[in-house]
Write an enzyme that holds these catalytic residues in place. Structure first.
Site, PDB file in Angstrom:
ATOM      1  N   HIS A   1      -6.019   0.002   6.595  1.00 13.00           N
ATOM      2  CA  HIS A   1      -5.989  -0.856   7.783  1.00 13.00           C
ATOM      3  C   HIS A   1      -7.263  -0.756   8.634  1.00 13.00           C
ATOM      4  O   HIS A   1      -7.822  -1.758   9.057  1.00 13.00           O
ATOM      5  CB  HIS A   1      -4.795  -0.492   8.673  1.00 13.00           C
ATOM      6  CG  HIS A   1      -3.466  -0.522   7.966  1.00 13.00           C
ATOM      7  ND1 HIS A   1      -3.176  -1.412   6.970  1.00 13.00           N
ATOM      8  CD2 HIS A   1      -2.346   0.230   8.134  1.00 13.00           C
ATOM      9  CE1 HIS A   1      -1.926  -1.214   6.547  1.00 13.00           C
ATOM     10  NE2 HIS A   1      -1.409  -0.219   7.233  1.00 13.00           N
TER      11      HIS A   1
ATOM     12  N   LYS B   1       0.834  -1.175   0.000  1.00 16.65           N
ATOM     13  CA  LYS B   1       0.000   0.000   0.000  1.00 16.65           C
ATOM     14  C   LYS B   1       0.888   1.251   0.000  1.00 16.65           C
ATOM     15  O   LYS B   1       2.064   1.100   0.347  1.00 16.65           O
ATOM     16  CB  LYS B   1      -0.956  -0.014   1.194  1.00 16.65           C
ATOM     17  CG  LYS B   1      -0.255  -0.121   2.546  1.00 16.65           C
ATOM     18  CD  LYS B   1      -1.101   0.419   3.630  1.00 16.65           C
ATOM     19  CE  LYS B   1      -0.991   1.897   3.762  1.00 16.65           C
ATOM     20  NZ  LYS B   1       0.160   2.352   4.571  1.00 16.65           N
TER      21      LYS B   1
ATOM     22  N   LYS C   1       0.030   9.443  14.991  1.00 21.11           N
ATOM     23  CA  LYS C   1       1.455   9.237  15.271  1.00 21.11           C
ATOM     24  C   LYS C   1       1.860  10.117  16.446  1.00 21.11           C
ATOM     25  O   LYS C   1       1.164  11.073  16.788  1.00 21.11           O
ATOM     26  CB  LYS C   1       2.269   9.601  14.027  1.00 21.11           C
ATOM     27  CG  LYS C   1       1.957   8.683  12.843  1.00 21.11           C
ATOM     28  CD  LYS C   1       3.189   8.384  12.040  1.00 21.11           C
ATOM     29  CE  LYS C   1       2.900   7.457  10.882  1.00 21.11           C
ATOM     30  NZ  LYS C   1       3.214   6.058  11.163  1.00 21.11           N
TER      31      LYS C   1
HETATM   32  C1  BG6 Z   1       1.895   1.191   7.645  1.00 15.73           C
HETATM   33  C2  BG6 Z   1       1.900   2.693   7.666  1.00 15.73           C
HETATM   34  O1  BG6 Z   1       0.999   0.710   6.680  1.00 15.73           O
HETATM   35  O2  BG6 Z   1       1.487   0.722   8.938  1.00 15.73           O
HETATM   36  C3  BG6 Z   1       2.839   3.209   8.736  1.00 15.73           C
HETATM   37  O3  BG6 Z   1       2.336   3.170   6.392  1.00 15.73           O
HETATM   38  C4  BG6 Z   1       2.464   2.612  10.082  1.00 15.73           C
HETATM   39  O4  BG6 Z   1       2.801   4.624   8.811  1.00 15.73           O
HETATM   40  C5  BG6 Z   1       2.375   1.096   9.976  1.00 15.73           C
HETATM   41  O5  BG6 Z   1       3.479   2.974  10.989  1.00 15.73           O
HETATM   42  C6  BG6 Z   1       1.855   0.507  11.276  1.00 15.73           C
HETATM   43  O6  BG6 Z   1       1.937  -0.886  11.200  1.00 15.73           O
HETATM   44  P1  BG6 Z   1       2.038  -1.777  12.507  1.00 15.73           P
HETATM   45  O7  BG6 Z   1       1.950  -3.179  12.031  1.00 15.73           O
HETATM   46  O8  BG6 Z   1       3.346  -1.447  13.142  1.00 15.73           O
HETATM   47  O9  BG6 Z   1       0.894  -1.380  13.391  1.00 15.73           O
END
Ligand code: BG6
Length: 375
Positions: A148, A56, A236
């Site tokens: 997500h 993505k 974030k």
């Molecule tokens: C990614 C995003 O798809 O998912 C990132 O681009 C984010 O910005 C990440 O930090 C988070 O993934 P996880 O698995 O660490 O929760």
């Protein structure tokens, strides 16, 4: 990457191995998806013996995603294409399906008659780190919500699939995403935030208006969940890394127990981070009085599971589409998210927030205005 010569060695490699099969995994900046796919296509490497996976983001809005999809589908058949959303490969996320459809005690109450609201939180403690340039063009909505968070919501709100095959699952998830709606007036349903210090990050514009935090109120406009608010939030530079889905049930009538009105509602919590597991919260008698109750939690903690990517990449190599996103889901999610990313009037307000906290206070007001609070 749009230099045809760059593909010469690949062609030679393929020619020398007529029986070899190829798996192309594109984890490249989004603007390179089209030229790389087209490059592979010109070398006739998109033949029967290959498949291709895309990290993505698949597009940055509906029109760019549609354009990318037409380049990809001109070169590859749908069964050769794998669009990655690594959240779908998380064990805790996959467990939503098992929990819902392998237990007869929860399914009867999984609807608007018993569920009061659904909350999905995906907090991160890190800032944009070295990805400022990408992130500043993306923001929390494109980076986390369109993919997500919507994928997690689809699993919570979908109807039972016909079977566990990828088409049945994708059909039901797509229906949920198609039925998502904002209420009227985006500014009262969506809150944006930006952490202070973000504009000093490498690759970020000094006057950036990109949201590093988003909280949203949505509705799943279908038979099962009509009228049940869905609250999503992600950001974030927050106090901790935390990913969870909470299904909160309606309270009992405040008749028998003195504190019933103030009692905690029953909840089912699916946690993907920092721990992976599922907990059920319910009320029990409290010894402080005949009519007193208190909330307790019963928890299943998952033993260590494979990283989402281990599962995703091995499914890609074996050709199983179940944990990938089909084009119609992506299309429907961009259709909704376009309202936000191309917002012209009554748009969400961007609130500053301090790193290390829980985001802008306006996000609390969003849910408190409905008489609820974030779990
Ligand atoms: C990614 C995003 O798809 O998912 C990132 O681009 C984010 O910005 C990440 O930090 C988070 O993934 P996880 O698995 O660490 O929760």
């Amino acid at each position: 990457m749009d230099d045809a010569l760059a593909y010469g060695p690949l062609r030679e490699y393929a020619d020398a191995r007529p029986d070899a099969r190829f798996a192309f995994y594109l984890s490249v900046p989004p603007e390179l998806f089209e030229p790389v796919t087209a490059g592979i296509a010109t070398l006739a490497l998109s033949s029967e013996r290959s498949r291709i996976a895309f990290e993505k983001p698949f597009g940055s809005d509906l029109s760019s995603a549609t354009a990318l999809n037409s380049v990809v589908t001109r070169a590859f058949r749908e069964d050769q294409i794998f669009r990655i959303d690594h959240y779908v490969g998380k064990e805790a996320v996959q467990n939503v399906l098992a929990f819902r459809f392998a237990n007869s005690i929860f399914e009867p109450v999984w609807n608007h008659r018993y569920v009061d609201n659904i909350q999905i939180t995906a907090f991160e403690s890190l800032g944009v780190e070295s990805r400022g340039e990408y992130y500043d063009r993306s923001g929390a909505i494109r980076d986390m919500v369109q993919n997500h968070l919507f994928q997690m919501l689809a699993l919570v709100a979908m109807e039972p699939p016909h079977d566990l095959g990828s088409s049945s699952l994708h059909d039901e998830k797509a229906k949920v995403i198609r039925s998502l709606r904002f209420g009227k007036g985006l500014s009262s349903h969506v809150v944006f935030g930006q952490y202070s210090g973000y504009r000093n990050e490498t690759g970020v514009a000094k006057d950036s208006r990109t949201e590093t935090f988003a909280a949203l109120r949505l509705e799943v406009h279908n038979w099962r969940f009509k009228g049940v608010p869905v609250y999503l939030r992600t950001g974030k530079a927050l106090h901790s890394k935390r990913t969870r889905v909470v299904v909160e049930f309606k309270s009992v009538p405040p008749v028998l127990f003195n504190e019933a009105e103030a009692a905690e509602p029953n909840r089912i919590v699916f946690e993907a981070s920092p721990n992976e597991g599922i907990s059920v919260e319910f009320n029990v008698r409290d010894r402080s009085g005949k009519d007193a109750i208190r909330s307790v939690r019963s928890e299943f903690l998952q033993e260590e599971s494979p990283e989402a990517y281990e599962r995703i990449l091995s499914d890609f190599l074996s050709g199983d589409h179940t944990l990938f996103t089909r084009w119609d889901m992506i299309e429907e999610s961009w259709r909704l998210v376009d309202e936000l990313v191309h917002c012209k009037e009554d748009c969400p307000i961007l609130h500053p927030y301090e790193p290390g906290g829980i985001g802008p206070v306006a996000a609390d007001h969003l849910i408190e205005a409905d008489g609820r609070y974030w779990y």
